[in-house]
Design an enzyme around this catalytic site. Structure first.
Site, short mmCIF file in Angstrom:
data_model
loop_
_atom_site.label_atom_id
_atom_site.label_comp_id
_atom_site.label_asym_id
_atom_site.label_seq_id
_atom_site.Cartn_x
_atom_site.Cartn_y
_atom_site.Cartn_z
N LEU A 112 2.82 -2.02 -7.01
CA LEU A 112 1.41 -2.36 -7.26
C LEU A 112 1.04 -0.94 -6.92
O LEU A 112 1.55 -0.41 -6.17
CB LEU A 112 0.68 -3.39 -6.44
CG LEU A 112 0.93 -4.60 -6.19
CD1 LEU A 112 0.43 -5.50 -5.48
CD2 LEU A 112 1.05 -5.30 -7.89
N ASP A 153 7.57 -4.99 -3.94
CA ASP A 153 6.93 -3.94 -2.37
C ASP A 153 7.57 -4.60 -1.26
O ASP A 153 6.82 -4.27 -0.46
CB ASP A 153 4.83 -4.04 -2.49
CG ASP A 153 4.65 -3.08 -3.30
OD1 ASP A 153 4.20 -2.19 -3.42
OD2 ASP A 153 3.95 -3.97 -4.99
N GLU A 161 5.00 -3.60 6.94
CA GLU A 161 3.52 -4.10 8.00
C GLU A 161 2.76 -4.79 7.29
O GLU A 161 1.68 -5.69 8.25
CB GLU A 161 3.33 -2.37 7.94
CG GLU A 161 2.44 -2.31 7.96
CD GLU A 161 1.51 -1.38 8.03
OE1 GLU A 161 1.40 -0.40 9.33
OE2 GLU A 161 0.82 -0.41 7.63
N ASP A 162 2.92 -4.90 6.24
CA ASP A 162 1.64 -5.58 5.41
C ASP A 162 1.83 -6.86 5.94
O ASP A 162 1.34 -8.00 5.65
CB ASP A 162 1.60 -5.53 3.79
CG ASP A 162 1.08 -3.82 3.36
OD1 ASP A 162 0.15 -3.22 4.10
OD2 ASP A 162 1.67 -3.35 2.58
N ARG A 194 2.79 -10.92 -3.94
CA ARG A 194 3.86 -10.06 -2.12
C ARG A 194 4.09 -10.81 -0.76
O ARG A 194 4.27 -11.49 -0.41
CB ARG A 194 2.98 -9.06 -1.53
CG ARG A 194 2.54 -7.80 -2.80
CD ARG A 194 2.52 -6.34 -2.25
NE ARG A 194 3.45 -6.62 -0.44
CZ ARG A 194 2.94 -5.58 -0.18
NH1 ARG A 194 1.90 -4.62 0.57
NH2 ARG A 194 4.13 -4.99 0.90
N ARG A 253 -7.81 -6.11 0.61
CA ARG A 253 -6.95 -7.38 0.65
C ARG A 253 -6.84 -8.11 1.35
O ARG A 253 -6.66 -9.10 1.75
CB ARG A 253 -4.41 -7.17 0.48
CG ARG A 253 -4.96 -5.39 -0.33
CD ARG A 253 -3.57 -6.20 -1.82
NE ARG A 253 -3.87 -5.92 -2.84
CZ ARG A 253 -2.65 -4.96 -2.73
NH1 ARG A 253 -1.84 -5.28 -1.57
NH2 ARG A 253 -2.38 -4.27 -3.60
N HIS A 263 -5.66 0.18 2.01
CA HIS A 263 -5.64 -0.37 3.15
C HIS A 263 -6.27 0.58 3.81
O HIS A 263 -6.42 1.11 3.98
CB HIS A 263 -4.05 -0.49 3.73
CG HIS A 263 -3.44 -1.78 2.41
ND1 HIS A 263 -1.99 -1.29 2.66
CD2 HIS A 263 -3.93 -2.80 2.65
CE1 HIS A 263 -1.41 -2.55 2.70
NE2 HIS A 263 -3.18 -3.84 2.24
N CYS A 274 3.30 1.57 6.91
CA CYS A 274 3.90 0.48 6.14
C CYS A 274 5.66 0.32 6.19
O CYS A 274 5.37 -0.52 5.80
CB CYS A 274 3.59 0.67 4.28
SG CYS A 274 1.73 1.82 4.03
C1 LIG Z 1 -1.43 0.95 4.68
N1 LIG Z 1 -0.32 0.89 4.01
C2 LIG Z 1 -0.78 1.84 2.76
C3 LIG Z 1 0.30 -0.60 3.73
N2 LIG Z 1 0.51 -0.95 5.07
N3 LIG Z 1 1.04 -0.83 2.84
C4 LIG Z 1 1.03 -0.03 1.32
C5 LIG Z 1 1.50 -1.07 0.13
C6 LIG Z 1 1.39 -0.01 -0.90
C7 LIG Z 1 1.92 -1.55 -2.22
N4 LIG Z 1 2.15 -0.15 -3.30
C8 LIG Z 1 1.02 -2.50 -2.30
O1 LIG Z 1 0.30 -2.70 -3.29
O2 LIG Z 1 0.71 -3.50 -1.86
#
Ligand SMILES: CN(C)C(=N)NCCC[C@H](N)C(=O)O
Length: 252
Positions: free
Chosen positions: A17, A60, A65-66, A85, A131, A161, A246
């Site tokens: 994404l 992704d 981390e997410d 995701r 998000r 984020h 991330c």
């Molecule tokens: C701190 N950051 C930036 C993150 N923890 N995650 C990045 C996710 C990027 C992925 N393309 C998306 O759009 O979800």
């Protein structure tokens, strides 16, 4: 030695994404080499990488981390802000459970992405506006508050984020590239860095800061401030709004 969860990139990484930047072609082979360098660097600095099974159908998935936030002995598993995701969380949950963490979940209609969470001691900043939604923050406040955390919502509009905008140095100073920080006054103390990618550091231990090669001026500044930058090239992940934080979940 502490463990760090990592997950190798999907062959579909280029379809990741993008929200706030223009899409650019991603070199998937280079990304794999960069990922290995990132993982090796963690290992060289005392972190034991624990590989979570890959999830090739999720472009992704490498941004592990997410999928969660860990605080004390608790891992709160994310309900991702982006529908596509959501499948990423299950194997990450199993991996952190295997590490001995208790598990909680943010449930519908709550959402959060781990990238929206910045822990500084007992203060847990949570980015609201992208998000992560207000209900997600309410549930996180309940889960982490019971462990003594002071959960504070902060606005995030200009970047993906919260940790795209700010991270923190070992002494608790929050750093960010001011044009992309919605409200620098939300953080005390706050110090500005001269590059967007200079806002992103992973604390490796003592004075060492893992950071991206794309922020040389910030690296110089960190050296002047008495820190030791440890630099990795993550250009292919930056093209889809990733950064050094991330790519792992550090279990301290
Ligand atoms: C701190 N950051 C930036 C993150 N923890 N995650 C990045 C996710 C990027 C992925 N393309 C998306 O759009 O979800």
């Amino acid at each position: 030695m502490p463990n760090a969860l990592v997950r190798r990139p999907s062959p579909r990484l280029a379809e990741g994404l993008v929200t706030h930047i223009e899409r650019k072609p991603v070199d998937a082979d280079l990304a794999v080499r960069q990922w290995h360098q990132y993982v090796d660097t963690l290992a060289q600095h005392g972190w034991i990488p624990v590989e979570v099974p890959p999830i090739d159908e999720c472009p992704d998935g490498v941004f592990i981390e997410d999928t969660m936030v860990v605080y004390g002995d608790l891992a709160v598993i994310a309900r991702a802000g982006a529908n596509e995701r959501r499948p990423e969380a299950a194997a990450a949950e199993q991996a952190v459970r295997d590490q001995g963490y208790r598990i909680a979940h943010v449930t519908e209609p709550g959402t959060f992405d781990g990238g929206d969470i910045l822990k500084v001691g007992k203060t847990v900043y949570v980015g609201l506006g992208g998000r992560t939604n207000a209900e997600g923050i309410r549930q996180l406040t309940e889960a982490l508050g019971s462990l003594g955390a002071d959960v504070r919502a902060v606005p995030v509009q200009k970047v993906l984020h919260l940790k795209s905008a700010v991270t923190a140095l070992p002494d608790g100073t929050v750093i960010g590239y001011e044009p992309l920080v919605d409200d620098p006054t939300a953080f005390d103390p706050f110090r500005a860095v001269p590059e967007e990618a200079g806002s992103h550091v992973v604390l490796l231990g003592e004075d060492r800061l893992l950071m991206a090669a794309s922020a040389p001026k910030s690296a110089e500044l960190f050296t002047q401030w008495g820190y030791t930058p440890v630099v990795v090239d993550i250009s292919e992940f930056e093209k889809i709004e990733g950064c050094v934080t991330c790519l792992s979940v550090r279990l301290r």
